[in-house]
Enzyme design. Structure first.
Site, PDB file in Angstrom:
ATOM      1  N   ALA A   1       0.829  -1.204   0.000  1.00  0.00           N
ATOM      2  CA  ALA A   1       0.000   0.000   0.000  1.00  0.00           C
ATOM      3  C   ALA A   1       0.863   1.253   0.000  1.00  0.00           C
ATOM      4  O   ALA A   1       0.512   2.259  -0.632  1.00  0.00           O
ATOM      5  CB  ALA A   1      -0.946  -0.009   1.197  1.00  0.00           C
TER       6      ALA A   1
ATOM      7  N   GLY B   1       1.877   1.573  -3.513  1.00  0.00           N
ATOM      8  CA  GLY B   1       0.686   1.861  -4.308  1.00  0.00           C
ATOM      9  C   GLY B   1       0.169   3.271  -4.113  1.00  0.00           C
ATOM     10  O   GLY B   1      -0.350   3.890  -5.053  1.00  0.00           O
ATOM     11  N   ASP B   2       0.304   3.805  -2.911  1.00  0.00           N
ATOM     12  CA  ASP B   2      -0.076   5.183  -2.639  1.00  0.00           C
ATOM     13  C   ASP B   2       0.720   6.130  -3.535  1.00  0.00           C
ATOM     14  O   ASP B   2       0.160   7.053  -4.143  1.00  0.00           O
ATOM     15  CB  ASP B   2       0.157   5.496  -1.159  1.00  0.00           C
ATOM     16  CG  ASP B   2      -0.134   6.943  -0.805  1.00  0.00           C
ATOM     17  OD1 ASP B   2      -1.270   7.394  -1.042  1.00  0.00           O
ATOM     18  OD2 ASP B   2       0.773   7.616  -0.286  1.00  0.00           O
ATOM     19  N   ALA B   3       2.007   5.907  -3.627  1.00  0.00           N
ATOM     20  CA  ALA B   3       2.865   6.745  -4.462  1.00  0.00           C
ATOM     21  C   ALA B   3       2.538   6.567  -5.946  1.00  0.00           C
ATOM     22  O   ALA B   3       2.502   7.539  -6.703  1.00  0.00           O
ATOM     23  CB  ALA B   3       4.333   6.412  -4.204  1.00  0.00           C
TER      24      ALA B   3
END
Length: 135
Positions: free
Chosen positions: A23, A26-28
């Site tokens: 995550a 994935g956030d980036a």
């Protein structure tokens, strides 16, 4: 020299990465896609781009966008999504419910997993589905 823009981890290696770490990546990935999409869409001022980015990357918005892609996920992708949704997060932002934050974390884990496994085309495809009808 290793190309850090084209990281491709094996399935075995990815299974050892925690959902929270997926995550995190994935956030980036999601934020970079949103920022690039906004730039290409004509959000020229820094202030306007920042506000639009924040509105899209907030947990509530991510949760709603995750719902758009759930029907098209493969079995393996759905498993990664579930694993991310079940991640043990300790804090939830005040503007999101626990359920929204879990969905957002699941989406980010899926995007991180796809990115780290080298599936850039699939990330792009899912991002396109999430952003359909915007701007």
């Amino acid at each position: 020299m290793e190309n850090h823009f084209e990281i491709r981890m094996t399935t075995g290696r990815l299974q050892t990465v925690s959902s929270i770490a997926l995550a995190h990546v994935g956030d980036a990935v999601f934020e970079l896609l949103v920022r690039s999409w906004l730039c290409a869409g004509g959000k020229a001022t820094a202030k306007g781009m920042h506000r639009a980015t924040v509105a899209i990357v907030r947990a509530e918005s991510q949760a709603a966008r995750a719902e758009k892609i759930l029907p098209v996920l493969t079995e393996e992708e759905a498993g990664v999504f579930r694993r991310g949704r079940n991640a043990n997060v300790h804090t939830v932002p005040s503007h999101a419910s626990r359920a929204q934050y879990a969905e957002a974390t699941a989406l980010e884990a899926l995007l991180g997993w796809l990115y780290l496994s080298g599936q850039r085309d699939r990330v792009s495809e899912l991002f396109g589905l999430m952003m359909e009808g915007e701007i």
